[in-house]
Write a protein that holds these residues in place. Structure first.
Motif, mmCIF file in Angstrom:
data_model
loop_
_atom_site.group_PDB
_atom_site.id
_atom_site.type_symbol
_atom_site.label_atom_id
_atom_site.label_comp_id
_atom_site.label_asym_id
_atom_site.label_seq_id
_atom_site.Cartn_x
_atom_site.Cartn_y
_atom_site.Cartn_z
ATOM 1 N N LEU A 161 0.824 -1.202 0.000
ATOM 2 C CA LEU A 161 0.000 0.000 0.000
ATOM 3 C C LEU A 161 0.860 1.255 0.000
ATOM 4 C CD1 LEU A 161 -2.866 -0.906 2.500
ATOM 5 C CD2 LEU A 161 -3.162 -0.167 0.147
ATOM 6 N N VAL A 162 1.890 1.267 0.821
ATOM 7 C CA VAL A 162 2.771 2.433 0.907
ATOM 8 C C VAL A 162 3.423 2.716 -0.445
ATOM 9 C CG1 VAL A 162 4.941 3.273 1.885
ATOM 10 C CG2 VAL A 162 3.226 2.233 3.375
ATOM 11 N N ARG A 163 3.817 1.654 -1.147
ATOM 12 C CA ARG A 163 4.544 1.821 -2.403
ATOM 13 C C ARG A 163 3.645 2.057 -3.608
ATOM 14 N NH1 ARG A 163 7.212 -3.166 -3.393
ATOM 15 N NH2 ARG A 163 6.021 -4.108 -1.707
ATOM 16 N N HIS A 164 2.411 1.514 -3.570
ATOM 17 C CA HIS A 164 1.642 1.461 -4.812
ATOM 18 C C HIS A 164 0.223 2.010 -4.759
ATOM 19 C CE1 HIS A 164 4.781 -0.915 -6.634
ATOM 20 N NE2 HIS A 164 4.698 -1.826 -5.690
ATOM 21 N N SER A 165 -0.355 2.190 -3.605
ATOM 22 C CA SER A 165 -1.791 2.444 -3.587
ATOM 23 C C SER A 165 -2.158 3.533 -2.600
ATOM 24 C CB SER A 165 -2.546 1.149 -3.245
ATOM 25 O OG SER A 165 -3.928 1.362 -3.295
ATOM 26 N N GLN A 212 -8.262 -2.858 0.845
ATOM 27 C CA GLN A 212 -9.266 -3.472 -0.009
ATOM 28 C C GLN A 212 -8.669 -3.541 -1.406
ATOM 29 O OE1 GLN A 212 -12.776 -1.052 0.337
ATOM 30 N NE2 GLN A 212 -13.153 -1.649 2.455
ATOM 31 N N PHE A 213 -8.570 -4.751 -1.944
ATOM 32 C CA PHE A 213 -7.830 -4.933 -3.176
ATOM 33 C C PHE A 213 -8.652 -5.639 -4.234
ATOM 34 C CE2 PHE A 213 -4.738 -5.021 0.314
ATOM 35 C CZ PHE A 213 -3.905 -3.977 -0.052
ATOM 36 N N ALA A 214 -8.449 -5.235 -5.479
ATOM 37 C CA ALA A 214 -9.037 -5.939 -6.609
ATOM 38 C C ALA A 214 -8.212 -7.199 -6.873
ATOM 39 C CB ALA A 214 -9.053 -5.040 -7.840
ATOM 40 N N THR A 215 -8.780 -8.126 -7.662
ATOM 41 C CA THR A 215 -8.096 -9.386 -7.950
ATOM 42 C C THR A 215 -6.723 -9.157 -8.568
ATOM 43 O OG1 THR A 215 -10.219 -10.499 -8.267
ATOM 44 C CG2 THR A 215 -8.279 -11.567 -9.202
ATOM 45 N N ALA A 227 -0.797 -9.065 -8.116
ATOM 46 C CA ALA A 227 0.442 -8.289 -8.185
ATOM 47 C C ALA A 227 1.171 -8.348 -6.841
ATOM 48 C CB ALA A 227 0.140 -6.841 -8.566
ATOM 49 N N MET A 228 0.409 -8.281 -5.754
ATOM 50 C CA MET A 228 0.988 -8.379 -4.420
ATOM 51 C C MET A 228 1.610 -9.756 -4.196
ATOM 52 S SD MET A 228 -0.927 -7.660 -0.798
ATOM 53 C CE MET A 228 -2.021 -6.551 -1.650
ATOM 54 N N LEU A 229 0.938 -10.804 -4.681
ATOM 55 C CA LEU A 229 1.476 -12.158 -4.573
ATOM 56 C C LEU A 229 2.819 -12.254 -5.300
ATOM 57 C CD1 LEU A 229 1.252 -15.239 -3.975
ATOM 58 C CD2 LEU A 229 0.037 -15.430 -6.158
ATOM 59 N N LEU A 230 2.871 -11.779 -6.534
ATOM 60 C CA LEU A 230 4.117 -11.825 -7.300
ATOM 61 C C LEU A 230 5.223 -11.049 -6.594
ATOM 62 C CD1 LEU A 230 2.610 -11.376 -10.878
ATOM 63 C CD2 LEU A 230 3.832 -13.393 -10.049
ATOM 64 N N ASP A 231 4.873 -9.913 -6.031
ATOM 65 C CA ASP A 231 5.846 -9.106 -5.297
ATOM 66 C C ASP A 231 6.361 -9.863 -4.077
ATOM 67 O OD1 ASP A 231 6.968 -6.217 -4.875
ATOM 68 O OD2 ASP A 231 6.076 -6.729 -2.939
ATOM 69 N N GLN A 242 9.303 -8.967 -8.670
ATOM 70 C CA GLN A 242 8.893 -7.569 -8.650
ATOM 71 C C GLN A 242 8.601 -6.997 -10.041
ATOM 72 O OE1 GLN A 242 11.401 -8.681 -6.630
ATOM 73 N NE2 GLN A 242 10.333 -8.410 -4.669
ATOM 74 N N GLN A 243 9.359 -7.406 -11.041
ATOM 75 C CA GLN A 243 9.147 -6.859 -12.379
ATOM 76 C C GLN A 243 7.773 -7.261 -12.928
ATOM 77 O OE1 GLN A 243 12.227 -7.820 -15.184
ATOM 78 N NE2 GLN A 243 11.383 -6.520 -16.793
ATOM 79 N N GLN A 244 7.410 -8.521 -12.758
ATOM 80 C CA GLN A 244 6.100 -8.973 -13.225
ATOM 81 C C GLN A 244 4.979 -8.349 -12.392
ATOM 82 O OE1 GLN A 244 6.156 -13.239 -13.350
ATOM 83 N NE2 GLN A 244 7.754 -13.312 -14.911
ATOM 84 N N SER A 245 5.225 -8.189 -11.102
ATOM 85 C CA SER A 245 4.260 -7.529 -10.238
ATOM 86 C C SER A 245 3.992 -6.100 -10.716
ATOM 87 C CB SER A 245 4.785 -7.509 -8.794
ATOM 88 O OG SER A 245 3.975 -6.699 -7.972
ATOM 89 N N GLN A 246 5.053 -5.384 -11.025
ATOM 90 C CA GLN A 246 4.906 -3.996 -11.456
ATOM 91 C C GLN A 246 4.201 -3.901 -12.810
ATOM 92 O OE1 GLN A 246 5.887 -1.255 -9.446
ATOM 93 N NE2 GLN A 246 4.474 -0.308 -10.927
ATOM 94 N N ARG A 247 4.494 -4.842 -13.711
ATOM 95 C CA ARG A 247 3.817 -4.844 -15.008
ATOM 96 C C ARG A 247 2.315 -5.010 -14.841
ATOM 97 N NH1 ARG A 247 4.351 -8.846 -18.579
ATOM 98 N NH2 ARG A 247 3.410 -7.480 -20.108
ATOM 99 N N LEU A 248 1.919 -5.930 -13.983
ATOM 100 C CA LEU A 248 0.499 -6.172 -13.749
ATOM 101 C C LEU A 248 -0.148 -4.966 -13.077
ATOM 102 C CD1 LEU A 248 -1.976 -7.974 -13.817
ATOM 103 C CD2 LEU A 248 -1.156 -9.119 -11.746
ATOM 104 N N LEU A 249 0.540 -4.376 -12.129
ATOM 105 C CA LEU A 249 -0.015 -3.209 -11.441
ATOM 106 C C LEU A 249 -0.157 -2.023 -12.397
ATOM 107 C CD1 LEU A 249 -0.958 -2.165 -8.683
ATOM 108 C CD2 LEU A 249 1.367 -1.332 -8.315
#
Length: 236
Positions: free
Chosen positions: A181-185, A190-193, A198-202, A207-214
């Motif tokens: 949350l601090v870094r991205h939201s 409360q999070f969307a799927t 993205a949080m799971l991948l992180d 991290q790179q795949q997480s950031q792409r999805l986010l």
């Protein structure tokens, strides 16, 4: 004219549900002229942002029936970016798809359900899996089942599915959620799927795949807002 992407598992599941349905799915914005691929109003199409690539893990998207047709559903974004590593099925409490059960049988101990470690799960004795080491110990990618629905729907899917109870589940820690949350939201817990994935991948170190999805999810949100404003709040 931009070339449209090839249909993926969620597209095919949606078409199958539409074919099998005895009545049309009607929701707010049902009369909008939409892109058949990204489901946005045509003037807000974002298909050009879809860039497919391999994922470090495999995903099984398990959709609640009410979610599969929604233009605002974010689970399909996972299949947009990782089509070769994503599978989609419709959830049933008592009659899960045979193809899904066969898929799970091939996974044995290489499959995890992403869901919080609730008190109900503890009472049922459901196993919580911890990932303190790299999960892909073999050439086979680890599989994560993602329940796609509202919190209430996902809770029902998790707790009422006897056929899922033998699969260990994994909870993203509250510390990881706060860090995310601090870094991205800007919103609360409360999070969307797509955000949860993205949080799971992180959390797993991708991290790179997480950031792409986010980034893709944020672009999706922007196009949703464009549709609403242009359509006087009636498009999506």
């Amino acid at each position: 004219m931009t070339q449209k992407p090839a249909p993926h598992c969620v597209d095919r599941l949606r078409l199958q549900c539409k074919h099998d349905s005895k009545r049309p799915f009607l929701a707010r914005g049902a009369n909008a002229i939409r892109c058949s691929h990204c489901l946005m109003a045509e003037f807000a199409c974002f298909c050009h942002l879809r860039k497919a690539s391999p994922s470090a893990v495999e995903f099984i998207l398990l959709f609640h029936r009410d979610e599969i047709h929604k233009p605002t559903n974010s689970g399909r974004l996972i299949a947009d970016l990782f089509p070769q590593d994503t599978h989609a099925y419709l959830w049933s409490r008592t009659e899960p798809p045979k193809a899904l059960l066969q898929h799970l049988e091939t996974k044995h101990d290489n499959c995890t359900l992403l869901f919080p470690n609730t008190e109900t799960a503890q009472r049922q004795g459901r196993q919580q899996r911890l990932f303190d080491q790299p999960i892909n110990k073999s050439d086979e990618k680890h599989t994560f089942i993602i329940l796609d629905g509202t919190w209430k729907q996902a809770s029902k899917m998790f707790h009422q599915s006897e056929w899922l109870k033998q699969i260990p589940h994994f909870e993203i820690s509250s510390e990881s959620q706060r860090s995310f949350l601090v870094r991205h939201s800007q919103h609360q817990m409360q999070f969307a799927t797509a955000e949860v994935t993205a949080m799971l991948l992180d959390t797993l170190g991708h991290q790179q795949q997480s950031q792409r999805l986010l980034d893709y999810y944020q672009a999706f949100n922007k196009q949703c807002l464009i549709s609403r404003k242009r359509g006087n709040d009636d498009t999506i």
